[in-house]
Scaffold this active site. Structure first.
Site, PDB file in Angstrom:
ATOM      1  N   HIS A   1      39.731  38.975  39.149  1.00 51.70           N
ATOM      2  CA  HIS A   1      39.175  40.264  39.556  1.00 51.70           C
ATOM      3  C   HIS A   1      37.800  40.444  38.932  1.00 51.70           C
ATOM      4  O   HIS A   1      37.667  40.468  37.709  1.00 51.70           O
ATOM      5  CB  HIS A   1      40.124  41.372  39.108  1.00 51.70           C
ATOM      6  CG  HIS A   1      39.696  42.743  39.509  1.00 51.70           C
ATOM      7  ND1 HIS A   1      39.170  43.049  40.742  1.00 51.70           N
ATOM      8  CD2 HIS A   1      39.714  43.915  38.816  1.00 51.70           C
ATOM      9  CE1 HIS A   1      38.897  44.338  40.802  1.00 51.70           C
ATOM     10  NE2 HIS A   1      39.207  44.889  39.642  1.00 51.70           N
TER      11      HIS A   1
ATOM     12  N   ASP B   1      40.182  37.661  44.921  1.00 51.77           N
ATOM     13  CA  ASP B   1      40.349  38.824  44.050  1.00 51.77           C
ATOM     14  C   ASP B   1      41.629  39.563  44.451  1.00 51.77           C
ATOM     15  O   ASP B   1      41.815  39.907  45.617  1.00 51.77           O
ATOM     16  CB  ASP B   1      39.143  39.745  44.211  1.00 51.77           C
ATOM     17  CG  ASP B   1      39.092  40.859  43.172  1.00 51.77           C
ATOM     18  OD1 ASP B   1      40.126  41.517  42.948  1.00 51.77           O
ATOM     19  OD2 ASP B   1      38.017  41.081  42.602  1.00 51.77           O
TER      20      ASP B   1
ATOM     21  N   SER C   1      34.910  47.008  39.981  1.00 55.03           N
ATOM     22  CA  SER C   1      36.147  47.480  40.577  1.00 55.03           C
ATOM     23  C   SER C   1      35.954  48.897  41.129  1.00 55.03           C
ATOM     24  O   SER C   1      35.061  49.118  41.948  1.00 55.03           O
ATOM     25  CB  SER C   1      37.253  47.409  39.516  1.00 55.03           C
ATOM     26  OG  SER C   1      38.514  47.414  40.089  1.00 55.03           O
TER      27      SER C   1
END
Length: 548
Positions: free
Chosen positions: A515, A487, A258
């Site tokens: 995610h 995502d 991320s």
């Protein structure tokens, strides 16, 4: 913008249940300790590979952004004491983990003007097999504790072969958790802040929202104004190079999820000759301005919500109807009811479930399809029984609020880094109103609230120091960029864009929901990344893994 790998979604729908952070992990195959923005799903995946065509790689909206310049290869003399320091390790946390404190310049432009203390943790390679060096991990955020992630997941849940060959290492970035954390509000103040109406209906409510943003910013500025000017991603990436040197590694091996991909890519851009094996999972596009980034992320949440809607209507307990096309409308209508009349939650501190907390709870569950059944239960209780406890629990796990009303500094550090890294998307409420149609087109369900949430940096007490930059990292060793097609927080197009920018990137695609991809149940993804980490064998650019 909030792009962390894991918000600890509590398995107990009661907000007074067990501290959700005690369930923090990501993959279920590692024992499933839960996770804040991702609870891992157990998927069976298959692989395909091939070279993507140019048609599959759309042009970045910020293709004209200037490139991040690499730093000189030689270490400047004023930084030599930092690069030459030795870490003193002590036992800490769970058995097998060690901690140390490292110094870094507060301001790299003035390294003699003071330092900052950074917390570092490791779990030494277990063997068997030849030690390959150190593997740094970062779960994202910005604001997520890398040490917490190491001790509660990566150090015990990464594949045994990886842990056997690498010292597993984490450093909490400056301003985060154990590394001189930014603090802004106490628990009661944060409770009030999270209940602020983020979809103002009139000038009075707009003024209340602006006042909340100003109180938040003033609280952050009052705590440590000097630190607040030096918590940028670029500075955190430079800190990672000092960590690399202190660990005795010639090159950095790193897995970032991320926001951690932005941190890792920035490192590569600054120090391309020191790149070892880098995995950037759930990639961000560093060339985007704040407004474009937030619009893209809003669309990403809508994509995830539509996947949830299609799944929900196939379940017998879906509280949002039997037609996927109607799910968003019914949820918005429920949010409007909560805006007018919040419902009880049984919370010991008297909090009720209003629109803002409910929206946050739904968004938290969008990070992982494994949380969808929990979301259905929470929505059913709220909509049918007037019981908001489940959605409040999801919201609390997103904000990292524990059962005693204490918050970690996640949201404080998140704002501090984001508002320093890029100029604000909006300067005034009128700017937000002009962009509402674009946000609501991107997401009819979440667009309005996410547009107003983007106003927070307008009132930040220090000016931004960063700007959108392409990252090329010319001369770097092969870098693996991982993108998931649905995502919610880091849209797949960002992985494509970062792959185009990095000179040595290889795109690895997971065709699925949720995610990030590594360690979340896909044998195809995990085997590919493990081969890269253990043998240095990157995948062919364009390799795809799909759930079956």
């Amino acid at each position: 913008m909030y792009t962390r790998r894991s918000p600890a979604l509590s398995p107990d729908p009661s907000p007074r249940g067990q501290d959700p952070r005690s369930h923090r992990s990501t993959p279920r195959r590692a024992g499933a300790v839960g996770a804040l923005l991702t609870v891992a799903a157990l998927l069976v995946s298959a692989c395909t590979s091939g070279e993507p065509t140019k048609a599959t790689k759309p042009r970045s909206p910020a293709a004209g952004a200037a490139a991040l310049a690499a730093l000189p290869r030689s270490t400047p003399a004023p930084l030599a004491p930092y690069y030459g320091q030795k870490l003193t390790w002590r036992n800490c946390g769970a058995p097998g983990f060690q901690c140390a404190t490292m110094r870094a310049p507060l301001d790299y432009a003035k390294p003699d003007a003071g330092s900052i203390r950074l917390a570092v943790a490791r779990k030494k390679a277990t063997g068997p097999g030849r030690r390959l060096g150190s593997l740094l991990v970062n779960p994202g955020g910005p604001g997520g504790s890398a040490i917490g992630y190491l001790q509660q997941y990566a150090g015990i849940g990464y594949p045994a072969d990886v842990r056997a060959r690498y010292d597993m290492v984490a450093v909490d970035p400056r301003g985060v958790a154990r590394s001189q954390p930014v603090e802004c509000l106490d628990g009661r103040e944060m409770d009030r802040y999270t209940q602020t109406d983020f979809t103002p209906d009139d000038e009075k409510e707009t003024g209340e929202l602006v006042a909340a943003y100003k109180r938040f910013a003033e609280g952050c500025g009052a705590d440590a104004p000097g630190l607040l000017r030096h918590v940028s991603t670029t500075e955190a990436a430079r800190d990672m190079d000092v960590v690399r040197a202190a660990l005795g590694d010639e090159r950095l091996t790193f897995v970032g999820a991320s926001y951690g991909t932005f941190l890792g890519a920035t490192y590569a851009g600054l120090f391309p000759d020191r790149v070892g094996r880098l995995v950037l999972d759930g990639a961000m596009d560093p060339s985007l301005p704040a407004l474009r980034m937030n619009l893209d992320q809003t669309a990403g949440f809508e994509t995830a919500f539509q996947a949830f809607a299609r799944d929900c209507v196939r379940q017998p307990d879906c509280p949002l109807g039997t037609k996927a096309a109607d799910v968003g409308k019914k949820l918005k209508a429920f949010f409007r009811k909560l805006d007018a009349r919040p419902i009880p939650t049984g919370d010991a501190d008297g909090r009720k479930l209003g629109e803002s907390l409910a929206t946050t709870g739904v968004i938290a569950a969008m990070y992982d399809e494994g949380a969808w059944s929990q979301l259905r239960d929470a929505l059913s209780a709220a909509m049918r029984e007037n019981d908001g406890a489940g959605l409040l629990g999801l919201s609390d796990s997103y904000f990292e609020r524990d059962a005693d009303g204490r918050y970690t500094n996640l949201m404080f550090a998140n704002a501090a880094v984001n508002c320093l890294d890029l100029p604000a998307a909006f300067a005034t409420p009128d700017d937000v109103r002009k962009s509402l149609p674009a946000f609501e087109k991107a997401s009819p369900v979440f667009g309005e609230g996410l547009a107003w949430a983007t106003l927070n940096c307008a009132y930040w007490p220090v000016a931004p120091t960063g700007e959108p930059r392409r990252i090329v990292a010319e001369g770097a060793s092969p870098i693996v960029v991982v993108g998931t097609t649905r995502d919610p927080a880091t849209p797949y197009r960002w992985a494509q864009a970062l792959t185009r920018q990095l000179s040595s990137a290889r795109l690895l695609t997971y065709d699925g929901d949720g995610h990030t991809a590594y360690g979340r149940g896909s044998a195809c993804i995990d085997d590919t990344i493990n081969a890269y980490l253990l043998r240095g064998t990157p995948p062919r650019d364009g390799k795809r893994c799909s759930s079956t």
